[in-house]
Every structure is written in C-alpha cells, then in structure tokens.
Scaffold this motif. Structure first.
Motif, PDB file in Angstrom:
ATOM      1  N   THR A 232      -4.873  -8.644  -1.214  1.00 42.90           N
ATOM      2  CA  THR A 232      -6.209  -8.097  -0.954  1.00 42.90           C
ATOM      3  C   THR A 232      -7.196  -8.679  -1.966  1.00 42.90           C
ATOM      4  N   PRO A 233      -8.467  -8.304  -1.892  1.00 44.05           N
ATOM      5  CA  PRO A 233      -9.446  -8.759  -2.894  1.00 44.05           C
ATOM      6  C   PRO A 233      -9.168  -8.268  -4.306  1.00 44.05           C
ATOM      7  N   ILE A 234      -8.183  -7.357  -4.500  1.00 41.03           N
ATOM      8  CA  ILE A 234      -7.831  -6.931  -5.858  1.00 41.03           C
ATOM      9  C   ILE A 234      -6.420  -7.362  -6.245  1.00 41.03           C
ATOM     10  N   ARG A 235      -5.711  -8.041  -5.344  1.00 43.73           N
ATOM     11  CA  ARG A 235      -4.362  -8.532  -5.657  1.00 43.73           C
ATOM     12  C   ARG A 235      -4.192  -9.927  -5.079  1.00 43.73           C
ATOM     13  N   SER A 236      -4.164 -10.919  -5.984  1.00 45.85           N
ATOM     14  CA  SER A 236      -4.052 -12.309  -5.539  1.00 45.85           C
ATOM     15  C   SER A 236      -2.614 -12.689  -5.220  1.00 45.85           C
ATOM     16  N   LEU A 301     -12.221   5.180  -5.094  1.00 44.04           N
ATOM     17  CA  LEU A 301     -13.275   5.022  -4.098  1.00 44.04           C
ATOM     18  C   LEU A 301     -14.065   3.741  -4.352  1.00 44.04           C
ATOM     19  N   GLY A 302     -14.399   3.488  -5.626  1.00 41.14           N
ATOM     20  CA  GLY A 302     -15.120   2.264  -5.967  1.00 41.14           C
ATOM     21  C   GLY A 302     -14.344   1.022  -5.586  1.00 41.14           C
ATOM     22  N   ILE A 303     -13.036   1.066  -5.773  1.00 41.69           N
ATOM     23  CA  ILE A 303     -12.194  -0.087  -5.430  1.00 41.69           C
ATOM     24  C   ILE A 303     -12.162  -0.308  -3.919  1.00 41.69           C
ATOM     25  N   ARG A 304     -12.046   0.782  -3.165  1.00 38.70           N
ATOM     26  CA  ARG A 304     -12.056   0.640  -1.698  1.00 38.70           C
ATOM     27  C   ARG A 304     -13.402   0.101  -1.213  1.00 38.70           C
ATOM     28  N   LEU A 305     -14.499   0.550  -1.830  1.00 40.41           N
ATOM     29  CA  LEU A 305     -15.815   0.031  -1.458  1.00 40.41           C
ATOM     30  C   LEU A 305     -15.910  -1.466  -1.750  1.00 40.41           C
ATOM     31  N   TYR A 306     -15.363  -1.874  -2.902  1.00 37.23           N
ATOM     32  CA  TYR A 306     -15.351  -3.297  -3.263  1.00 37.23           C
ATOM     33  C   TYR A 306     -14.498  -4.098  -2.278  1.00 37.23           C
ATOM     34  N   MET A 307     -13.327  -3.570  -1.950  1.00 34.60           N
ATOM     35  CA  MET A 307     -12.430  -4.271  -1.027  1.00 34.60           C
ATOM     36  C   MET A 307     -13.092  -4.452   0.333  1.00 34.60           C
ATOM     37  N   GLN A 308     -13.777  -3.408   0.802  1.00 35.21           N
ATOM     38  CA  GLN A 308     -14.449  -3.502   2.094  1.00 35.21           C
ATOM     39  C   GLN A 308     -15.604  -4.503   2.060  1.00 35.21           C
ATOM     40  N   GLU A 309     -16.311  -4.525   0.930  1.00 37.39           N
ATOM     41  CA  GLU A 309     -17.434  -5.450   0.820  1.00 37.39           C
ATOM     42  C   GLU A 309     -16.958  -6.895   0.782  1.00 37.39           C
ATOM     43  N   MET A 310     -15.824  -7.121   0.139  1.00 40.84           N
ATOM     44  CA  MET A 310     -15.303  -8.479   0.019  1.00 40.84           C
ATOM     45  C   MET A 310     -14.568  -8.936   1.279  1.00 40.84           C
ATOM     46  N   THR A 469     -13.318   0.534 -18.401  1.00 42.01           N
ATOM     47  CA  THR A 469     -13.283  -0.922 -18.574  1.00 42.01           C
ATOM     48  C   THR A 469     -12.482  -1.571 -17.455  1.00 42.01           C
ATOM     49  N   VAL A 470     -13.089  -2.557 -16.818  1.00 39.18           N
ATOM     50  CA  VAL A 470     -12.429  -3.351 -15.781  1.00 39.18           C
ATOM     51  C   VAL A 470     -11.903  -4.632 -16.419  1.00 39.18           C
ATOM     52  N   VAL A 471     -10.622  -4.900 -16.243  1.00 45.99           N
ATOM     53  CA  VAL A 471      -9.998  -6.147 -16.710  1.00 45.99           C
ATOM     54  C   VAL A 471      -9.484  -6.868 -15.467  1.00 45.99           C
ATOM     55  N   ALA A 472     -10.089  -8.004 -15.139  1.00 46.27           N
ATOM     56  CA  ALA A 472      -9.831  -8.642 -13.849  1.00 46.27           C
ATOM     57  C   ALA A 472      -9.471 -10.112 -14.007  1.00 46.27           C
ATOM     58  N   GLU A 473      -8.699 -10.604 -13.046  1.00 47.89           N
ATOM     59  CA  GLU A 473      -8.337 -12.019 -13.002  1.00 47.89           C
ATOM     60  C   GLU A 473      -9.596 -12.858 -12.771  1.00 47.89           C
ATOM     61  N   GLN A 480     -18.201  -7.865 -12.142  1.00 48.31           N
ATOM     62  CA  GLN A 480     -19.510  -7.221 -12.139  1.00 48.31           C
ATOM     63  C   GLN A 480     -19.773  -6.497 -10.816  1.00 48.31           C
ATOM     64  N   LYS A 481     -19.359  -7.108  -9.721  1.00 52.11           N
ATOM     65  CA  LYS A 481     -19.535  -6.455  -8.420  1.00 52.11           C
ATOM     66  C   LYS A 481     -18.633  -5.228  -8.317  1.00 52.11           C
ATOM     67  N   LEU A 482     -17.406  -5.349  -8.833  1.00 52.58           N
ATOM     68  CA  LEU A 482     -16.498  -4.201  -8.826  1.00 52.58           C
ATOM     69  C   LEU A 482     -17.067  -3.074  -9.681  1.00 52.58           C
ATOM     70  N   LYS A 483     -17.625  -3.427 -10.826  1.00 52.04           N
ATOM     71  CA  LYS A 483     -18.276  -2.431 -11.678  1.00 52.04           C
ATOM     72  C   LYS A 483     -19.385  -1.718 -10.910  1.00 52.04           C
ATOM     73  N   SER A 484     -20.201  -2.477 -10.193  1.00 54.33           N
ATOM     74  CA  SER A 484     -21.297  -1.909  -9.415  1.00 54.33           C
ATOM     75  C   SER A 484     -20.775  -0.960  -8.338  1.00 54.33           C
ATOM     76  N   CYS A 485     -19.652  -1.312  -7.704  1.00 48.10           N
ATOM     77  CA  CYS A 485     -19.073  -0.455  -6.660  1.00 48.10           C
ATOM     78  C   CYS A 485     -18.544   0.858  -7.244  1.00 48.10           C
ATOM     79  N   ILE A 486     -17.943   0.795  -8.433  1.00 45.79           N
ATOM     80  CA  ILE A 486     -17.445   2.017  -9.075  1.00 45.79           C
ATOM     81  C   ILE A 486     -18.617   2.910  -9.480  1.00 45.79           C
ATOM     82  N   GLU A 487     -19.678   2.306 -10.007  1.00 46.06           N
ATOM     83  CA  GLU A 487     -20.866   3.083 -10.358  1.00 46.06           C
ATOM     84  C   GLU A 487     -21.493   3.708  -9.110  1.00 46.06           C
TER      85      GLU A 487
END
Length: 498
Positions: A232-236, A301-310, A469-473, A480-487
């Motif tokens: 998915t967009p959060i697991r390469s 919820l923020g992660i699901r919003l990010y996944m849907q957007e991506m 804190t988001v730590v991402a590949e 930054q987009k994931l941060k925005s989705c969580i906010e």
C-alpha cells in the motif's frame, strides 16, 4: 588427545575468568534479539533547547551524571563460550561518543531544519560500533525553526526499552523552574469498573479469555511467518527497507483537546456497556479509555485518509499496526537506582510486547461520525490488551532461542516487523519544563531506527502537549502529506465533539 586436553584447559580458564569477573552481567533475551546480525534497533531522543547550546560541560556531565546511571552505559556485549551474550564493563573513551557536526553558517532556519532532518536520517542508518558502549550523543549547535539548538541521544534498544531509557534521560534533567523539586507526570487514563464481580462473571471472564487468546496467538504466529500485509502507500515491501534513508515530520496536539475527544468516546463506550448483552473483557468487566488509545485511533484515521488520497483502492487494504505495549505491572517512573534492583516494581530492561492491531477500514460512515472510527479502533486494542497472546509470544521466542539460536529468535522479531505495515509506540513525559545543565528544554520527541518497515510513529507527552512523530521511508512516503492527513483527522474528531 593432547589437543583435546588443551582445548579443555582453555575452556576451563575462560570459565574461571567469567566467574571471577564481577563486571559481567547476562544480556536479557530481548536485548539479544534487538542486537544481532539480523536486527539492530536504536532509539534517538531529540531534545530541543530554548537557548544556544554551550557544550563546555558536556564531558564532565557525561562522566559524572550519565555514566553512573547504569553500568550498561559503560559496557559492551561479548559472547561467552556457549554463545550467550554478556555485558562487560570497559573503560569509556568519551570523546568517541560525542559528535558535534559542522553545518554551513549563516543560513535561514528552514535550511537548518533540512540539515537536521538529513542528519537524523544519516545517524539513524549508522550502526553503533560493537567495540564500545552502545550510545552516542550528538550536539547540534545551530538554530532551527523549533529550537536554538538540539541534543540527540542515540542509544541502542538492547540497553533498554523506551520506559528505561526515558527514566535514564530524566535522571540527567531537572525542573527548569525549581531544580530542587521533582518532575511530575500526567494521569492519562481512567477506568470504569463494573462493581458486580460475581463468581459467574469471573468464570465467564476466564472462559472468554481462552478463545480470544488462542485466536490472537495463532494470528500473531501467522502474521510473523506467512501472512503479509498488502502493499500500500504506507508499505513498500522493499527488501532492506531498514537501510534506506528516512524522513521525519512532527506535529503537536493539546492534551486537553485529546481529553475532550476521549470523554466523548468514553460516553460511547458507556452506552455500549449499558446495553450490550455480550460478556467480554472489554465491556463487561472494565472499560478503559486512555489518551494513547484515542491518539492511535486518530493516527489510524489519518493514515487511511492518506492511503485513500494516494491510491483510492488502498482505503480498505489489509493493513496491520504493531502497537507496543509496556508489560510492566507498575508503570510509573522510579529512580534508576530503584529500577535496577532485583525486586523493582518497574524494572530496567526491555519489557514490551507487540499487539497486532488491524487498521479499521475507511467507510462513508467515518466521515459522518469520525468518533466511531476511534471507538472501533479502541475496541480492537482493548480486546488485544486483555488477551494473553503477547505473553505466549514471549514464551515462543524463548523456545526458539533455546532450541535454535538467539539469531533465529531475532529473525522471528524481524519478520514480525517486516510483515506488518507500521509500528506505534508512546512514552509519557513530565508536566513541567525540564532543563539540562541550565539549558531549558523547549520540546522533545524520539524515533526508533533500524526497523524493517516503511512507516513508524512515536508519541510523547510534555508540558500539556502530545508530540507525534512520523518516521517514513524516504522517496516512498510523503511524510508532510501524511502529517497533514493526521492533523486533518484530529480536526475532524475535535469538530465531532462540539
């Protein structure tokens, strides 16, 4: 014959040396799992100073304050004749542990933000030398958008879990307003207990625990060996993702706002508790809403919003989070000298377990009532907490270690991380502002480096705020987009409470 006798003599000498050497201490099984050729995890604690950093006292503070906290900070890992690892006390060369990077001077704050994030990514990828104690301190003497200077403590996870390392860190810090007074910590949870503790309910509790434990334990084994999360967009799913650069993004939320959401979710729990006829651990015996559980729901919820957007179809993909659970019975900080005692209530070491928590799917109903999403996530977490699967997993790792090898057990932990989509861990920080050697600490956050995952999130409370804190590949997840989705998810939740 003579060769065999010689080898026996060498083994006897080695055994005598080990028995005579009082500086040797066994490394815990979990400590061995977290420091092997298969898996090596480190914790980076980032302290943001309110004033420019004066490092003239650094060496004396490390020698007189930091090293005496725990013998492990002056020890290295060595293997005995049976391959079991031990902590061996050594002479510490402090200059090898203190790093002061040089950046270009006279740049805008945003440029130093980038230098700092790149530097964190760099040291997160670097392995701590096994020939010296497993920690470093990095002193960033440049201003950023958040601080006048930054201190980074990098400590290997085998030294202890976040609870232990936070305790060590707090031993070096004082209250900024009054150093003679102790730091205090927030109360982050509440319980609603059912007073009707009849024998029938207790027996029902035990019987309900058995199938849940069996189900969770079997699912945990499957997720650690055969069943992988969807790409998915959060697991390469990239091989060697733990060796790839990372990006870091942080965000801050008010604890009062989180409590407001928690109260609303708690009211929903009470309604379910009042009307349900199902006997289970989460509803019939003890309802417990904590700030951390609510934050995890917001993050989901923020992660699901990010996944849907991506990627539109990713909102319902099979995605699992590993939520780290502190397994200590007593979870309040003690002085480190008490934590290292054999009968400590909150002992030093690695006392944590992974909860496999499925991230709820994103539906149209979620947008109508986002609190239902948090409630659903919380139900899953509460049920998992009350299962004994995490303890059975610990026993399974001991069996693998005993009959195969510590490396094999480490490989099991590695695959547990790799087959899931992300990890979430949290720590409780003090209510008051801290200071380190007269440097007021404006903010703090931490990351875990070396995990074979594209995404991890950490949470820490400090002065009435939660720092997530988001730590991402890098190059795969837009942090930054994931941060925005969580906010955005947080704002949706908060709006639902008004």
């Amino acid at each position: 014959m003579e060769k065999a006798e010689g080898e026996n003599q060498l083994r006897n000498i080695a055994r005598m040396e080990l028995e005579e050497d009082e500086e040797l201490e066994p490394v815990s099984p979990t400590g061995q799992y977290l420091n092997s050729s298969v898996l090596s995890l480190s914790v980076l604690s980032i302290l943001e100073s309110e004033v420019p950093i004066d490092d003239s006292q650094a060496m004396s503070l490390l020698k007189d304050v930091f090293l005496p906290i725990n013998p492990r900070f002056s020890s290295i890992m060595v293997a005995d004749q049976n391959g079991e690892k031990q902590w061996k006390k050594v002479e510490v060369e402090l200059k090898k542990h203190v790093k002061v990077p040089i950046f270009p001077s006279g740049l805008p704050l945003k440029s130093y933000d980038k230098f700092l994030h790149d530097y964190i990514s760099q040291i997160g990828l670097e392995q701590l030398p096994q020939s010296q104690p497993l920690w470093d301190i990095h002193i960033i003497k440049y201003p950023t958008s958040h601080a006048a200077g930054v201190l980074i403590f990098k400590l290997h996870h085998s030294l202890g879990d976040g609870f232990s390392l936070m305790g060590a860190l707090l031993s070096c810090l004082q209250r900024a307003d009054n150093p003679s007074r102790p730091l205090t910590f927030p109360s982050i949870g509440f319980s609603l207990n059912n007073n009707n503790n009849s024998i029938f309910r207790r027996v029902s509790k035990i019987f309900s625990m058995v199938p849940e434990t069996v189900l969770d334990f079997c699912w945990s084994i499957a997720k650690s060996t055969l069943v992988k999360d969807d790409l998915t967009p959060i697991r390469s799913g990239n091989a060697g993702v733990e060796f790839r650069p990372i990006t870091v993004a942080t965000m801050t939320f008010s604890i009062d706002d989180i409590k407001q959401i928690k109260t609303k979710v708690g009211a929903m729990s009470c309604r379910v508790y009042s009307f349900t006829t199902t006997i289970n651990l989460a509803s019939s015996f003890k309802l417990k809403e904590t700030i951390n559980d609510v934050v995890v729901g917001i993050i989901f919820l923020g992660i699901r919003l990010y996944m849907q957007e991506m990627r539109q179809d990713a909102s319902k993909a099979e995605s699992t989070a590993l939520v780290l659970l502190n397994t200590r019975v007593f979870r309040s900080y003690e002085q480190v000298k008490d934590m290292v005692k054999p009968d400590a209530k909150a002992p030093w070491g690695n006392y944590f377990a992974f909860l496999h928590v499925s991230i709820p799917e994103l539906t149209y109903a979620t947008f109508a009532n986002p609190l239902e999403f948090v409630f659903k996530a919380q139900q899953i977490i509460n049920r998992k907490k009350n299962s004994l699967a995490v303890y059975l997993t610990g026993r399974l790792l001991e069996i693998i270690k005993k009959f195969r090898s510590p490396e094999a057990a480490s490989g099991y932990v590695y695959s547990t991380l790799k087959n899931s989509s992300m990890a979430i861990t949290n720590m409780v920080g003090p209510v008051e502002k801290m200071a380190l050697a007269n440097h007021p600490i404006k903010g703090l956050y931490f990351i875990v480096a070396g995990a074979p995952q594209s995404l991890s999130l950490t949470i820490v409370s400090y002065m009435g705020k939660l720092r997530v804190t988001v730590v991402a590949e890098d190059g795969f997840i837009d942090s930054q987009k994931l941060k925005s989705c969580i906010e955005n998810a947080f704002q949706m939740m908060l709006h639902s409470t008004s």
